[in-house]
Motif scaffolding. Structure first.
Motif, PDB file in Angstrom:
ATOM      1  N   ASP A   4     -20.520  10.512  -8.251  1.00  0.00           N
ATOM      2  CA  ASP A   4     -19.124   9.965  -8.234  1.00  0.00           C
ATOM      3  C   ASP A   4     -18.517  10.697  -7.035  1.00  0.00           C
ATOM      4  OD1 ASP A   4     -19.763   8.505 -10.458  1.00  0.00           O
ATOM      5  OD2 ASP A   4     -18.967   9.998 -11.716  1.00  0.00           O
ATOM      6  N   ALA A   5     -18.529  11.812  -6.752  1.00  0.00           N
ATOM      7  CA  ALA A   5     -17.820  12.520  -5.623  1.00  0.00           C
ATOM      8  C   ALA A   5     -18.470  11.713  -4.331  1.00  0.00           C
ATOM      9  CB  ALA A   5     -18.039  13.891  -5.632  1.00  0.00           C
ATOM     10  N   GLN A   6     -19.635  11.582  -4.375  1.00  0.00           N
ATOM     11  CA  GLN A   6     -20.362  10.881  -2.974  1.00  0.00           C
ATOM     12  C   GLN A   6     -19.891   9.554  -2.752  1.00  0.00           C
ATOM     13  OE1 GLN A   6     -24.569  10.933  -3.015  1.00  0.00           O
ATOM     14  NE2 GLN A   6     -24.617  10.106  -0.869  1.00  0.00           N
ATOM     15  N   SER A   7     -19.811   8.615  -3.920  1.00  0.00           N
ATOM     16  CA  SER A   7     -19.496   7.483  -3.885  1.00  0.00           C
ATOM     17  C   SER A   7     -17.766   7.236  -3.392  1.00  0.00           C
ATOM     18  CB  SER A   7     -19.271   6.785  -5.425  1.00  0.00           C
ATOM     19  OG  SER A   7     -20.769   6.754  -5.633  1.00  0.00           O
ATOM     20  N   MET A   8     -16.946   8.272  -3.819  1.00  0.00           N
ATOM     21  CA  MET A   8     -15.539   8.243  -3.598  1.00  0.00           C
ATOM     22  C   MET A   8     -15.566   8.810  -2.164  1.00  0.00           C
ATOM     23  SD  MET A   8     -12.333   8.188  -4.048  1.00  0.00           S
ATOM     24  CE  MET A   8     -12.349   7.631  -5.929  1.00  0.00           C
ATOM     25  N   LEU A  14     -15.151   4.662   4.470  1.00  0.00           N
ATOM     26  CA  LEU A  14     -15.126   3.181   4.949  1.00  0.00           C
ATOM     27  C   LEU A  14     -13.771   2.631   5.268  1.00  0.00           C
ATOM     28  CD1 LEU A  14     -18.028   1.782   2.842  1.00  0.00           C
ATOM     29  CD2 LEU A  14     -18.119   2.468   4.855  1.00  0.00           C
ATOM     30  N   ALA A  15     -13.066   2.911   4.196  1.00  0.00           N
ATOM     31  CA  ALA A  15     -11.535   2.656   4.276  1.00  0.00           C
ATOM     32  C   ALA A  15     -10.532   3.159   5.494  1.00  0.00           C
ATOM     33  CB  ALA A  15     -10.566   3.108   3.048  1.00  0.00           C
ATOM     34  N   VAL A  16     -10.918   4.353   5.852  1.00  0.00           N
ATOM     35  CA  VAL A  16     -10.289   5.079   7.017  1.00  0.00           C
ATOM     36  C   VAL A  16     -10.780   4.184   8.118  1.00  0.00           C
ATOM     37  CG1 VAL A  16     -10.158   6.950   8.420  1.00  0.00           C
ATOM     38  CG2 VAL A  16      -9.662   7.194   5.763  1.00  0.00           C
ATOM     39  N   GLY A  17     -12.309   4.097   8.047  1.00  0.00           N
ATOM     40  CA  GLY A  17     -12.880   3.462   9.327  1.00  0.00           C
ATOM     41  C   GLY A  17     -12.395   2.133   9.754  1.00  0.00           C
ATOM     42  N   VAL A  18     -12.291   1.305   8.587  1.00  0.00           N
ATOM     43  CA  VAL A  18     -11.727  -0.104   8.599  1.00  0.00           C
ATOM     44  C   VAL A  18     -10.243  -0.174   9.374  1.00  0.00           C
ATOM     45  CG1 VAL A  18     -10.719  -2.249   7.390  1.00  0.00           C
ATOM     46  CG2 VAL A  18     -13.163  -1.058   6.912  1.00  0.00           C
ATOM     47  N   TRP A  19      -9.396   0.848   8.618  1.00  0.00           N
ATOM     48  CA  TRP A  19      -8.183   0.892   9.020  1.00  0.00           C
ATOM     49  C   TRP A  19      -8.188   1.277  10.718  1.00  0.00           C
ATOM     50  CZ3 TRP A  19      -5.146   5.458  10.866  1.00  0.00           C
ATOM     51  CH2 TRP A  19      -3.794   5.203  10.903  1.00  0.00           C
TER      52      TRP A  19
END
Length: 211
Positions: A4-8, A14-19
């Motif tokens: 779960d920690a790895q998925s988070m 990915l979110a920061v990369g997209v932004w």
């Protein structure tokens, strides 16, 4: 727990990369289209070149990954006409976005595009037969309102947002781009549900047909 920690961590990355990617990309496109070059003060007016280069790079990276994964099926299991329809709407959206920067500044374009979820919601109802519920309307409205407030909070120079003929043209162009957004996004979902294709396949095929 470790999974779960790895998925988070992956989700945050990915979110920061997209932004970051979209921020840099938007800044670069605005700089390219709004800068005056040479002694005659000419501006870059070859929006189609930007679209082709973007589509080529996206498709190339996607197909490299697919090749590495040993994936097959050129069209992803969907008819060519399906990809072409979505690609034309995608092309219209991006062409109009770039054209609007001739008339309005990038922050104002972002402000208008913050309402993208609204035409997408109606597009999903038309193409993907998704029911528009009260909860959906409220969530989309809150999302758009939050994006608008966030964009306004960053501030824009007053002298650059005077409502004149040039700005009205730019706003009309952006609104047309929003209509195209309401077509190609939901239609991509329709293709994915029909062909059962995800991720890199959709990116690769969609950008290939867009070229």
């Amino acid at each position: 727990m470790a999974q779960d920690a790895q998925s988070m961590a992956t989700l945050v990355f990915l979110a920061v990369g997209v932004w970051v990617s979209f921020t840099v990309y938007g800044w670069a496109v605005e700089a390219l289209t709004s800068t005056e070059f040479g002694e005659e003060k000419e501006r870059f007016r070859f929006e189609f070149t930007i679209i082709v280069m973007t589509a080529f790079s996206n498709a190339f990276i996607a197909f490299v990954v697919l090749k590495w994964r040993k994936e097959a099926a050129l069209t992803g299991g969907a008819p060519y006409r399906e990809w072409m329809f979505a690609a034309f709407a995608y092309l219209g959206s991006h062409m109009l976005n770039y054209m609007s920067l001739r008339y309005i500044i990038f922050p104002l374009q972002v402000l208008v595009k913050s309402c993208k979820a609204i035409p997408v919601m109606f597009g999903e109802a038309i193409f993907d037969k998704v029911q528009i519920t009260a909860a959906k309307i409220i969530s989309v409205s809150m999302l758009c309102l939050g994006l608008v407030v966030f964009t306004l909070g960053k501030g824009m120079k007053a002298e650059k947002v005077e409502l004149d003929t040039k700005m009205m043209i730019g706003l009309c162009v952006v609104f047309c781009a929003l209509l195209c957004d309401g077509i190609y996004g939901p239609y991509q979902n329709k293709i994915k549900s029909k062909a059962q294709e995800q991720g890199f396949k959709v990116t690769g095929y969609h950008n290939m047909f867009n070229m």
